[in-house]
Structures are given as structure tokens and as C-alpha cells.
Motif scaffolding. Structure first.
Motif, mmCIF file in Angstrom:
data_model
loop_
_atom_site.group_PDB
_atom_site.id
_atom_site.type_symbol
_atom_site.label_atom_id
_atom_site.label_comp_id
_atom_site.label_asym_id
_atom_site.label_seq_id
_atom_site.Cartn_x
_atom_site.Cartn_y
_atom_site.Cartn_z
ATOM 1 N N VAL A 1 -6.862 -11.163 41.237
ATOM 2 C CA VAL A 1 -7.814 -10.054 41.156
ATOM 3 C C VAL A 1 -8.486 -10.070 39.785
ATOM 4 O O VAL A 1 -7.806 -10.138 38.752
ATOM 5 C CB VAL A 1 -7.109 -8.704 41.395
ATOM 6 N N SER A 2 -9.829 -10.003 39.806
ATOM 7 C CA SER A 2 -10.628 -9.869 38.588
ATOM 8 C C SER A 2 -11.707 -8.822 38.856
ATOM 9 O O SER A 2 -12.115 -8.610 40.014
ATOM 10 C CB SER A 2 -11.263 -11.203 38.201
ATOM 11 N N GLY A 3 -12.182 -8.203 37.818
ATOM 12 C CA GLY A 3 -13.234 -7.195 38.015
ATOM 13 C C GLY A 3 -13.601 -6.502 36.718
ATOM 14 O O GLY A 3 -13.058 -6.797 35.654
ATOM 15 N N ARG A 4 -14.545 -5.573 36.857
ATOM 16 C CA ARG A 4 -14.984 -4.805 35.689
ATOM 17 C C ARG A 4 -15.604 -3.489 36.151
ATOM 18 O O ARG A 4 -15.961 -3.329 37.321
ATOM 19 C CB ARG A 4 -15.973 -5.599 34.851
ATOM 20 N N MET A 5 -15.749 -2.586 35.200
ATOM 21 C CA MET A 5 -16.349 -1.279 35.481
ATOM 22 C C MET A 5 -17.822 -1.321 35.115
ATOM 23 O O MET A 5 -18.201 -1.833 34.053
ATOM 24 C CB MET A 5 -15.630 -0.182 34.692
ATOM 25 N N ILE A 6 -18.683 -0.806 36.026
ATOM 26 C CA ILE A 6 -20.130 -0.748 35.783
ATOM 27 C C ILE A 6 -20.589 0.690 36.019
ATOM 28 O O ILE A 6 -19.845 1.520 36.556
ATOM 29 C CB ILE A 6 -20.896 -1.720 36.706
ATOM 30 N N ARG A 7 -21.817 0.936 35.644
ATOM 31 C CA ARG A 7 -22.406 2.257 35.882
ATOM 32 C C ARG A 7 -23.700 2.088 36.652
ATOM 33 O O ARG A 7 -24.572 1.316 36.262
ATOM 34 C CB ARG A 7 -22.668 2.997 34.566
ATOM 35 N N LEU A 8 -23.780 2.790 37.758
ATOM 36 C CA LEU A 8 -24.998 2.826 38.548
ATOM 37 C C LEU A 8 -25.606 4.212 38.347
ATOM 38 O O LEU A 8 -25.173 5.201 38.955
ATOM 39 C CB LEU A 8 -24.689 2.578 40.024
ATOM 40 N N GLY A 9 -26.593 4.262 37.445
ATOM 41 C CA GLY A 9 -27.078 5.564 36.987
ATOM 42 C C GLY A 9 -26.031 6.156 36.075
ATOM 43 O O GLY A 9 -25.638 5.568 35.063
ATOM 44 N N ASN A 10 -25.561 7.343 36.422
ATOM 45 C CA ASN A 10 -24.494 7.985 35.660
ATOM 46 C C ASN A 10 -23.152 7.901 36.366
ATOM 47 O O ASN A 10 -22.168 8.513 35.926
ATOM 48 C CB ASN A 10 -24.842 9.467 35.410
ATOM 49 N N GLU A 11 -23.099 7.155 37.452
ATOM 50 C CA GLU A 11 -21.872 7.104 38.244
ATOM 51 C C GLU A 11 -21.093 5.829 37.914
ATOM 52 O O GLU A 11 -21.628 4.713 38.035
ATOM 53 C CB GLU A 11 -22.196 7.136 39.732
ATOM 54 N N PRO A 12 -19.808 5.929 37.485
ATOM 55 C CA PRO A 12 -18.999 4.732 37.218
ATOM 56 C C PRO A 12 -18.452 4.133 38.513
ATOM 57 O O PRO A 12 -17.928 4.845 39.365
ATOM 58 C CB PRO A 12 -17.876 5.263 36.323
ATOM 59 N N LEU A 13 -18.587 2.817 38.624
ATOM 60 C CA LEU A 13 -18.066 2.055 39.758
ATOM 61 C C LEU A 13 -17.208 0.897 39.241
ATOM 62 O O LEU A 13 -17.400 0.423 38.116
ATOM 63 C CB LEU A 13 -19.199 1.510 40.627
ATOM 64 N N ILE A 14 -16.300 0.477 40.075
ATOM 65 C CA ILE A 14 -15.471 -0.698 39.747
ATOM 66 C C ILE A 14 -15.708 -1.764 40.812
ATOM 67 O O ILE A 14 -15.597 -1.485 42.018
ATOM 68 C CB ILE A 14 -13.974 -0.342 39.694
ATOM 69 N N ILE A 15 -16.060 -2.952 40.381
ATOM 70 C CA ILE A 15 -16.237 -4.097 41.281
ATOM 71 C C ILE A 15 -15.039 -5.028 41.087
ATOM 72 O O ILE A 15 -14.767 -5.486 39.964
ATOM 73 C CB ILE A 15 -17.555 -4.838 41.004
ATOM 74 N N LEU A 16 -14.321 -5.307 42.173
ATOM 75 C CA LEU A 16 -13.148 -6.190 42.135
ATOM 76 C C LEU A 16 -13.416 -7.435 42.970
ATOM 77 O O LEU A 16 -13.977 -7.354 44.075
ATOM 78 C CB LEU A 16 -11.902 -5.471 42.678
ATOM 79 N N VAL A 17 -12.988 -8.575 42.441
ATOM 80 C CA VAL A 17 -13.029 -9.858 43.158
ATOM 81 C C VAL A 17 -11.590 -10.240 43.492
ATOM 82 O O VAL A 17 -10.735 -10.313 42.596
ATOM 83 C CB VAL A 17 -13.700 -10.957 42.308
ATOM 84 N N GLN A 18 -11.309 -10.471 44.783
ATOM 85 C CA GLN A 18 -9.949 -10.754 45.248
ATOM 86 C C GLN A 18 -9.935 -12.155 45.881
ATOM 87 O O GLN A 18 -10.306 -12.331 47.046
ATOM 88 C CB GLN A 18 -9.498 -9.685 46.255
ATOM 89 N N GLU A 19 -9.510 -13.128 45.104
ATOM 90 C CA GLU A 19 -9.521 -14.538 45.550
ATOM 91 C C GLU A 19 -8.138 -14.910 46.094
ATOM 92 O O GLU A 19 -7.121 -14.702 45.434
ATOM 93 C CB GLU A 19 -9.883 -15.454 44.379
#
Length: 664
Positions: free
Chosen positions: A338-356
Motif C-alpha cells: 500500500v502506498s498513497g498520499r493526502m491531497i486536497r480537492l478544493g478545501n476537502e482533504p482526500l486520501i488516494i491509496l494504491v494497493q498493489e
């Protein structure tokens, strides 16, 4: 190149920059692996097997034990790369062999080793190994590499195409349109670029030029231009946002790896997954996104999920975290990285995870570790077996050497016994004659004493004196001959039974040897001719030298002369230089076959086994010359032209360790 478009240059750059280097590098990597595998799995074992069999086959070939030889061969044939093993004896005939089925299109490697018994070649071992298994594995790796290259090229091309289209082609087209509007005098549309790159700087420069031109044309239309500019900016922002969302969705769904988007505001619930995630985890979009229990069941251990969230919130990203996840309703468990990072779409925080999925990768690594462990164990077992075999061979060799030394001692004692028997027979004649003469003189003396009591006549006394003189002469001659024989025998016997070093004249020593061998020589019809310069002095070992010459003479009598042939053995000597002398023992017999010339000094080699030949005479002579006398002996022979043994000896050989200690 100047006529090509940017898209054409992009395609050409991808082909030249990625495909061509990857193809060339892949070929060299595959070739390098092939050579290393070939060296490790075929050539090194083939050399080791050849060396092992060349040493292990010495005793079976020498003793003609094919059962033991086949056991060694079958041990080697267990290796799947070994195709055939052939063992040839000294006559190049097949002693033992084993072979597998050979494919006509397969490639084979050969290895050959001589079989040595001490320093003698008694046979040959030939191995044949195939590279078929390595080539099959190489071809499979080549296909995998090609597939990986295709995937890499496609992915790289899509990514580069996307970046090139978005960051270069489209901005240039927009700048082209803007410059066209400026050329037509349309100054109401502003030219702006959101990115701070070279194209953005150019756009800003063009926009400044547009503004300057607009202010020069009319000051009154400034407010209308500002309003229009704001309206256009809003439209462009909305359009850009829409385009960005569409591109993000397209990239997200086209990604070849499983990706998940989590929303923090909903307690990190899953709000979207891509197509690769659905294929990997076997859940549909509706099943996983619409059910919180299903999302919770995805993680085999909730602690892994909470630990991932903790690391992302702390560091903003996570890399290569391994966790077990469940696949669909089948409850299949897979290991994911599992790898990923936290991003912001506008003012909303999202987490994108990659599951290999790395389950197969870890299984392969474990299989490789197990194979290495098994290989190490097999190597250890074979090493112990080889050490045990070497120990057994060492014991057998020591026993053979001990038996050989015992046979050599027996041969020497037998030669000395034959010498004693001959001397005893030779002494019988002069001593018997002396006893007869002494008894006759005693009888005559008794007769003279009787005559003396009766009154001796002159004629009787004269006859007695003549007979006494004759008897005394006979006694002196026979006793002198016996004395010479005894002296020669004592000297030769002492020299034979010891390796004492002394100063001696070579001609005198050889004369004493011929006198001692007289009884043996007279039993044959052959002659011995001695040509040695007088007073050729040597400070050496007369005993071993006498043994060597005796063995050479006996060898000539036994092997060189057959039937009623009357032969001659010549012994000549000369001084080579101030340090060496040469002794040549030659005969005019039938000679030696060329095939046997290289073997006559080998122990137990004889052409008259069971007919008076033990096979040790010349071996003893060779060992005495080389080890005791520090010399060299060579043979020259031709059929029906006789044989010559040429011995080169130092006049004063170097002292050995024992002699140096005794001298000190």
C-alpha cells in the motif's frame, strides 16, 4: 526532422529513447544471464564432475571393477543437465558408460579428463552436458521481459502523450489563436496562462502587449474590457476545472494498478475505486462503495487500516506498507503493498491509496529461499560424500603403497638369496678340491711315517716331497679362489643389504659384481662384456647401483633372449663431465615393442607374467636410480635390434637429510 510535427517527434522520441535502449539492454541482460547460468549450472559442475570422476575411476579402471564405476556414473547422471558419461580404459575401449535420450536440436557441451594412477594415464573420462534446460528458462525470461517492455512502453507513451498534449501542444494552439486575434485587431480577449512556465511567460508578455495596445486605442472601452475579461476568466476557470476533472477521472480509471479514494469528512470511507481495483478485489463499485461493512471486511486486520491512516495524517504520504486484504465473496486473501498520499480537492482533504498485489512476488521469493536452502543442503551432503570417498581412497592408496614396499623388499631379499645360493655352489668346487688334496696329503704323510720307522729310502722321501709340493700348490690355488669369491660376496652382500655411501672405483665394483653373478651367468649361454675406464671414482651408493645393474642383467636374460639364442650383454661407462658419469647396459636381443616402452618402469608390468617375470625388476631399478642415486635412467629399443638402458649418475650425489644429520 524540420518537417515533422510535434506529435510525430514525440512518437519518434519514445521509440528511440525507450524501446531501442530497452531492447538493446534487455538483449545484453538476457545474454549475460545465459552466460552466468551456463557457467554456474553446466560448465562448473561439468568440470567438477570430470575432475571427480577422473580421480574416482582410477581404482575401478585399474581393478576392472565396473560395478563401482557404474555407481560413480549413476551419481553424476542424477543431474538433469548431464546427458552421457563414458569411461574409456587405456586401450580406448569403453569401460563403462551411461546416456540419456538426446534431442536432435539440443546444444551439448563436452568435457574430457585423463584417469591417472599416480602419474600414469590409465584411461579417459568423457562427459556430455546439455544446455536445453537453461535455454528454455532463458526463452521464458525473454518473453516476460518483452511483455514488461510492451507494458512499459504503452504506459510511458500514454503518460508522455498526455503531458505533451496538455503542457505543450494545447498551450501553443491557444497562443496561436491569441496571436491570430491580435493580428486581426481583436483586443477584447485577454491572454493569460495559469502555469508559471515558459509558455505562461510568453502568454503574459502577449497579454501585456494586448493591454498596451488597448489603452492606446481607447481609454473609454477600458471598463467594458475589464467586465468582459472577468466574464471570460470565469468561463475559462469553469472549463478548465471541468477538463481537469475529466482528465483525472480518465487517468484514475485507466491506471493499471488498484487505486482507492477515501474522504476524511466521512470517517475515511471509500468514495471511488478504479477498474483495476474491481478486477483485483472482485467487488463491484456498488458493493464496495455502498456498504460500510463491506469496506471494513476488506481489511483482514483493522489495525493495518488504522496504521495507514495514522502515517498519512502524520507524514502526508505512505510508501510500501504491506497488509493482507480480502478479495470479494470468495474470501481469498492477498498480500498488498500500500502506498498513497493526502491531497486536497478544493478545501476537502482526500486520501488516494494504491494497493498493489505482491502475493505471487512474495511466494516466488520464498520459493527461491527454499531452493537455496535445499541446494546448500545438497551441496553439503555431496561434499561429505566426496570427503568420505577421498578418505577411503587415501586408505586404499596407503595400503597399495605399503604392499608395494613389501614386494620391493621381498624382491631384494629374493635376489640376495639367489646370490647366496650361487656363491655357495661356486665355493663348493674349490673347497671340495682343497679337502680332497688335504686328505690325500694326510694319507701320504701317514705312509711316510710308517716308512720312516722301518727305515726310509731316499726314493720314497723324494716322491713324498713332490706330492706335498703339488698338493700345496693345489691347496693354495683353490683356497685363493675361494677367498676371492668370499671377499667379493662379502662386499656385494654388504652393499646389497645396506645403502651405505662410500668411495669406490666403478671398474672394481663392477668386476666384483660380475664375479658374484658368475654362477648365474654360467647357467646360461650368454656372455657379459665389461668396458669401464680404470679408476673412475665415485662417492655414492654401490649397493643400490649393484642392485640396478643386477636387475638389468637379469631382465635381459629373461626377456631379451629366447630359445637357443646366445646373446651378449655389454656394460660400458664413461665420464660425461666433472660431475656426472654415464653407464649403458645394452643387449643384442629381440627388443621391446614401441607400445610397451612407456610402461616398462611401471610396477607389476611384465610381458612374462607367470613365466619368471614379477613386473618389479625395472620398477625397482627406476626407483633406486631416481631416489637413491639421484640420477636418471632412459631406455632405447627397436624390434630385433636390441635394447639399451642409459643411466646418468652424479659422481657425488647430494647428501640426504639422514646423512647430513649423521655427518653433523
Amino acid at each position: 526532422m524540420r518537417t515533422l510535427s510535434l506529435r510525430q517527434i514525440l512518437i519518434l522520441g519514445v521509440v528511440v529513447g525507450i524501446v531501442l535502449p530497452a531492447t538493446v539492454l534487455g538483449r545484453f541482460l538476457v545474454q549475460d544471464r545465459y552466460e552466468r547460468e551456463l557457467q554456474l549450472r553446466v560448465r562448473n559442475p561439468m568440470s567438477q564432475y570430470a575432475d571427480m570422476l577422473s580421480r574416482a575411476m582410477a581404482v575401478p579402471v585399474w581393478t576392472l571393477d565396473k560395478a563401482v564405476a557404474n555407481q560413480f556414473i549413476q551419481a553424476v547422471m542424477r543431474n538433469p543437465e548431464v546427458v552421457s558419461v563414458e569411461v574409456f580404459d587405456e586401450s580406448k575401449s569403453i569401460f563403462a558408460r551411461s546416456a540419456k535420450f538426446k534431442k536432435a536440436d539440443a546444444k551439448f557441451l563436452h568435457e574430457e579428463r585423463p584417469i591417472l594412477l599416480e602419474t600414469k594415464v590409465i584411461g579417459t573420462v568423457m562427459l556430455e552436458l546439455t544446455t536445453e534446460h537453461i535455454e528454455k528458462e532463458l526463452w521464458a525470461d525473454f518473453l516476460k521481459l518483452g511483455l514488461a517492455l510492451v507494458v512499459q512502453v504503452v504506459f510511458s507513451f500514454i503518460l508522455i502523450w498526455f503531458l505533451f498534449e496538455r503542457r505543450i501542444v494545447r498551450p501553443i494552439q491557444e497562443l496561436q489563436l491569441a496571436t491570430g486575434r491580435l493580428a486581426r485587431g481583436k483586443l477584447d480577449q485577454p491572454l493569460e496562462w495559469l502555469r508559471q512556465d515558459e509558455i505562461g511567460n510568453l502568454a503574459q508578455g502577449l497579454d501585456k502587449m494586448r493591454l498596451n495596445l488597448g489603452r492606446l486605442i481607447t481609454e473609454r472601452e477600458a471598463q467594458n474590457v475589464v467586465l468582459q475579461q472577468e466574464l471570460n476568466e470565469r468561463l475559462r476557470a469553469e472549463q478548465a476545472l471541468k477538463i481537469t476533472e475529466e482528465k483525472f477521472i480518465g487517468i484514475f480509471q485507466a491506471s493499471p494498478v488498484a487505486m482507492t479514494v477515501l474522504r476524511k469528512a466521512q470517517h475515511y470511507s471509500m468514495i471511488d475505486v478504479n477498474h483495476a481495483w474491481v478486477r483485483q478485489f472482485l467487488w463491484s463499485h456498488d458493493e464496495i462503495l455502498g456498504d460500510a461493512d463491506t469496506q471494513q471486511a476488506l481489511w483482514r486486520s483493522e489495525n493495518d487500516f488504522f496504521e495507514i491512516l495514522r502515517i498519512v495524517e502524520r507524514d502526508g504520504e505512505i510508501h510500501d506498507y504491506e497488509a493482507w486484504l480480502t478479495c470479494g465473496r470468495q474470501e481469498k486473501i492477498i498480500l498488498c503493498q500500500v502506498s498513497g498520499r493526502m491531497i486536497r480537492l478544493g478545501n476537502e482533504p482526500l486520501i488516494i491509496l494504491v494497493q498493489e498485489d505482491i502475493t505471487e512476488k512474495r511466494q516466488n521469493e520464498q520459493e527461491i529461499r527454499n531452493m537455496n536452502t535445499t541446494l546448500e543442503r545438497r551441496v553439503s551432503e555431496r561434499t561429505q560424500a566426496l570427503e568420505a570417498a577421498n578418505s577411503e581412497l587415501t586408505v586404499v592408496l596407503e595400503n597399495l603403497q605399503r604392499a608395494q614396499r613389501e614386494l620391493l623388499r621381498t624382491e631384494k631379499m629374493a635376489a640376495l638369496g639367489s646370490l647366496v645360493a650361487g656363491i655357495a655352489h661356486e665355493l663348493n668346487t674349490p673347497i671340495g678340491t682343497s679337502v680332497t688334496v688335504a686328505s690325500t696329503l694326510a694319507q701320504h704323510t701317514d705312509d711316510v711315517l710308517l716308512e720312516f720307522d722301518k727305515g726310509m729310502r731316499r726314493s720314497v722321501l723324494e716322491e713324498y716331497l713332490r706330492n706335498a709340493k703339488t698338493g700345496a700348490d693345489l691347496l693354495l690355488r683353490n683356497l685363493s679362489k675361494a677367498s676371492e669369491l668370499v671377499i667379493s660376496f662379502k662386499q656385494v652382500a654388504v652393499d646389497r643389504t645396506s645403502a651405505n655411501r662410500r668411495l669406490f672405483a666403478l671398474d672394481e665394483m663392477l668386476s666384483e659384481l660380475i664375479v658374484t653373478l658368475g654362477p648365474t651367468i654360467r647357467k646360461t649361454r650368454h656372455d657379459i662384456i665389461l668396458k669401464v675406464p680404470p679408476k673412475l671414482m665415485m662417492d655414492s651408493y654401490p649397493g643400490p647401483l649393484g642392485q640396478v645393474l643386477t636387475n638389468l642383467i637379469n631382465n635381459a636374460f629373461i626377456h631379451a633372449f629366447e630359445g637357443d639364442y646366445r646373446g651378449t650383454v655389454s656394460i660400458t661407462a664413461r665420464v660425461v663431465d666433472e660431475k656426472f658419469a654415464e653407464i649403458v647396459v645394452s643387449d643384442d636381443g629381440k627388443g621391446i615393442l614401441e607400445a610397451n616402452l612407456g610402461r616398462i618402469f611401471d610396477p607389476f608390468f611384465t610381458t612374462r607374467l607367470g613365466q619368471g617375470g614379477s613386473g618389479l625388476g625395472l620398477n625397482i631399478a627406476y626407483n633406486l636410480v631416481s631416489e637413491v642415486l639421484c640420477g636418471n635412467i632412459v631406455v632405447e629399443s627397436a624390434l630385433n635390434k636390441g635394447t639399451s638402458f642409459r643411466i646418468t649418475l652424479p659422481l657425488s650425489p647430494k647428501l640426504n637429510d639422514d646423512e647430513q644429520d649423521s655427518a653433523e
